[in-house]
Design a protein around this motif. Sequence first.
Motif, PDB file in Angstrom:
ATOM      1  N   SER A  83       0.841  -1.203   0.000  1.00  0.00           N
ATOM      2  CA  SER A  83       0.000   0.000   0.000  1.00  0.00           C
ATOM      3  C   SER A  83       0.877   1.255   0.000  1.00  0.00           C
ATOM      4  N   GLY A  84       0.275   2.420   0.180  1.00  0.00           N
ATOM      5  CA  GLY A  84       1.028   3.682   0.169  1.00  0.00           C
ATOM      6  C   GLY A  84       2.242   3.662   1.092  1.00  0.00           C
ATOM      7  N   HIS A  85       2.093   3.014   2.243  1.00  0.00           N
ATOM      8  CA  HIS A  85       3.229   2.918   3.168  1.00  0.00           C
ATOM      9  C   HIS A  85       4.439   2.230   2.535  1.00  0.00           C
ATOM     10  N   MET A  88       6.276   4.815   0.770  1.00  0.00           N
ATOM     11  CA  MET A  88       7.004   5.637   1.748  1.00  0.00           C
ATOM     12  C   MET A  88       8.287   4.920   2.187  1.00  0.00           C
ATOM     13  N   TRP A 110       1.218  12.514   8.273  1.00  0.00           N
ATOM     14  CA  TRP A 110       2.160  11.806   7.391  1.00  0.00           C
ATOM     15  C   TRP A 110       3.604  12.200   7.645  1.00  0.00           C
ATOM     16  N   CYS A 156       4.489  16.471   2.449  1.00  0.00           N
ATOM     17  CA  CYS A 156       3.275  15.779   2.007  1.00  0.00           C
ATOM     18  C   CYS A 156       2.456  16.761   1.176  1.00  0.00           C
ATOM     19  N   GLY A 158      -0.584  16.224  -0.362  1.00  0.00           N
ATOM     20  CA  GLY A 158      -2.008  16.181  -0.016  1.00  0.00           C
ATOM     21  C   GLY A 158      -2.133  15.632   1.390  1.00  0.00           C
ATOM     22  N   SER A 160      -3.882  14.313   4.085  1.00  0.00           N
ATOM     23  CA  SER A 160      -5.252  13.801   4.228  1.00  0.00           C
ATOM     24  C   SER A 160      -5.763  13.875   5.664  1.00  0.00           C
ATOM     25  N   ASP A 185       5.150  13.084  -0.736  1.00  0.00           N
ATOM     26  CA  ASP A 185       4.052  12.121  -0.610  1.00  0.00           C
ATOM     27  C   ASP A 185       2.876  12.675  -1.414  1.00  0.00           C
ATOM     28  N   VAL A 187       0.162  10.580  -2.169  1.00  0.00           N
ATOM     29  CA  VAL A 187      -0.854   9.521  -2.081  1.00  0.00           C
ATOM     30  C   VAL A 187      -2.264  10.101  -2.245  1.00  0.00           C
ATOM     31  N   ALA A 188      -2.534  11.208  -1.547  1.00  0.00           N
ATOM     32  CA  ALA A 188      -3.901  11.760  -1.566  1.00  0.00           C
ATOM     33  C   ALA A 188      -4.049  12.904  -2.571  1.00  0.00           C
ATOM     34  N   GLN A 210      -5.444   3.694  -4.477  1.00  0.00           N
ATOM     35  CA  GLN A 210      -6.830   3.577  -4.011  1.00  0.00           C
ATOM     36  C   GLN A 210      -7.589   4.893  -3.844  1.00  0.00           C
ATOM     37  N   LYS A 211      -7.030   5.990  -4.350  1.00  0.00           N
ATOM     38  CA  LYS A 211      -7.757   7.269  -4.176  1.00  0.00           C
ATOM     39  C   LYS A 211      -8.232   7.743  -5.545  1.00  0.00           C
TER      40      LYS A 211
HETATM   41  C1  LIG Z   1      -1.225  11.275   2.312  1.00  0.00           C
HETATM   42  C2  LIG Z   1      -1.130   9.828   2.632  1.00  0.00           C
HETATM   43  N1  LIG Z   1       0.078   9.247   2.688  1.00  0.00           N
HETATM   44  C3  LIG Z   1       0.231   7.944   2.952  1.00  0.00           C
HETATM   45  C4  LIG Z   1      -0.864   7.142   3.163  1.00  0.00           C
HETATM   46  C5  LIG Z   1      -0.660   5.693   3.477  1.00  0.00           C
HETATM   47  O1  LIG Z   1      -1.222   4.895   2.481  1.00  0.00           O
HETATM   48  P1  LIG Z   1      -1.714   3.376   2.784  1.00  0.00           P
HETATM   49  O2  LIG Z   1      -2.787   3.449   3.802  1.00  0.00           O
HETATM   50  O3  LIG Z   1      -2.183   2.945   1.417  1.00  0.00           O
HETATM   51  O4  LIG Z   1      -0.524   2.616   3.249  1.00  0.00           O
HETATM   52  C6  LIG Z   1      -2.151   7.697   3.118  1.00  0.00           C
HETATM   53  C7  LIG Z   1      -3.334   6.860   3.375  1.00  0.00           C
HETATM   54  O5  LIG Z   1      -4.437   7.280   3.385  1.00  0.00           O
HETATM   55  C8  LIG Z   1      -2.277   9.079   2.844  1.00  0.00           C
HETATM   56  O6  LIG Z   1      -3.476   9.670   2.779  1.00  0.00           O
END
Ligand SMILES: Cc1ncc(COP(=O)(O)O)c(C=O)c1O
Length: 393
Positions: A83-85, A88, A110, A156, A158, A160, A185, A187-188, A210-211
């Motif tokens: 996933s996003g992590h 990272m 984040w 970061c 976005g 979130s 980052d 991700v969002a 997933q966003k």
């Molecule tokens: C800005 C941001 N970074 C990192 C992540 C981590 O992503 P994940 O939950 O897919 O590991 C998220 C998850 O919502 C996020 O919004």
Amino acid sequence: MSSNHSSSTMPPATRILGPLKVPSKLLMGPGPSNMRESVRIVLGAPLLGHMHTEFINIMDDVKAGLQYLFQTNNELTFAVSGSGHAGMECAVMNLLEPGETVLVVQTGIWGQRVADLVDRLGGRVQTLNVEAGKAATLEMFSKAVEDCKPAVVFVCQGESSTGVAQPLEGFGDVCHKNGALLLVDAVASIGCVPLQMDALNIDCVYAATQKVLGAPPGLAMVSFSECAVQKMRTRKTRVPSFYFDAFELANYWGCSNEPRRYHHTAPISLVYALREALSEIANEGLEQCLLRHRQCADFLYSKLEEIGLKPYVKEKSIRLPGLTTIELPPNVEFKLIIDKLMSQGIEIAGGLGPTVGKVWRIGTFGVNADKEKILKTVHALDEALKTVHNKDV
Ligand SMILES: Cc1ncc(COP(=O)(O)O)c(C=O)c1O
């Protein structure tokens, strides 16, 4: 004991014998968002092997799609399984060596997560603390970079947890003038906030599926600039993970001239899903996708205002279009409202990190950047608030 099982075999729990049941929900939270229908269909395509020519062709399509999404010509652009992590961890593990300093621009949760990771990896953390709901200015950013002379700076785009879109103009130049690499980052924010990786001089970006992309969670997209690659080539220590080693992954993703080697068994179906999502965005056009998210966010603000709700982020220009944070009205049990909406199959979320107990979060990512879905959500929120208020009277 059932006659189907020998006396030495533990019987299965009855719950696992029945069919899978999954309700359909409108996912208007911070992610995952609802899947694109075309993505759902490709998930059922036949499996290929992870080194088959046809699959490698699909990986090459994904790489081209990611270069478009990130607006970059970087060779080292690929997806990490996780996933996003995972994005990272891959970014930080490859960019950082023990003892080096990372400047973390902390605008929400984040930055805290990255600071924790840097600490685990033996790096030093310096923090630029920004008030929740606000963005760092170029001036404060420049001063912090000049003062602490970091090897890597984390921002970061976005956030979130607060609903802020951090402007990045000039940040890459400041980092490079001070011998630092800029890690972002996205991700969002990817697909709902402009991100021109090359033009902004960003050295590493990671995002997730997933966003805005509307694919299932499970892949993180990463890109490294030439400057980042130079630093990685001259590391004194090995990357402390084989799974996240960027050069190993780059080889598997065909980013070098060497023949591809087996690295790990890629999640084949998720790669199909990512390819489909990237193809949809390319066909819609990135500009159009960004505009749709911007317009839907404006529509959401106006509908919230009609029912007396206020955005948490006061400065409109730094609101994250895909995720809106809303101030909680006085004397309303925020969790009760979330539960009421969930009972109707609509997900919205509460706060996270610095915004816990202060906001609701409504996501309008990907296929949920749609006026009808926004109307349905705001209407349900309004009705839920009315019932709570009526009870209070
Ligand atoms: C800005 C941001 N970074 C990192 C992540 C981590 O992503 P994940 O939950 O897919 O590991 C998220 C998850 O919502 C996020 O919004």
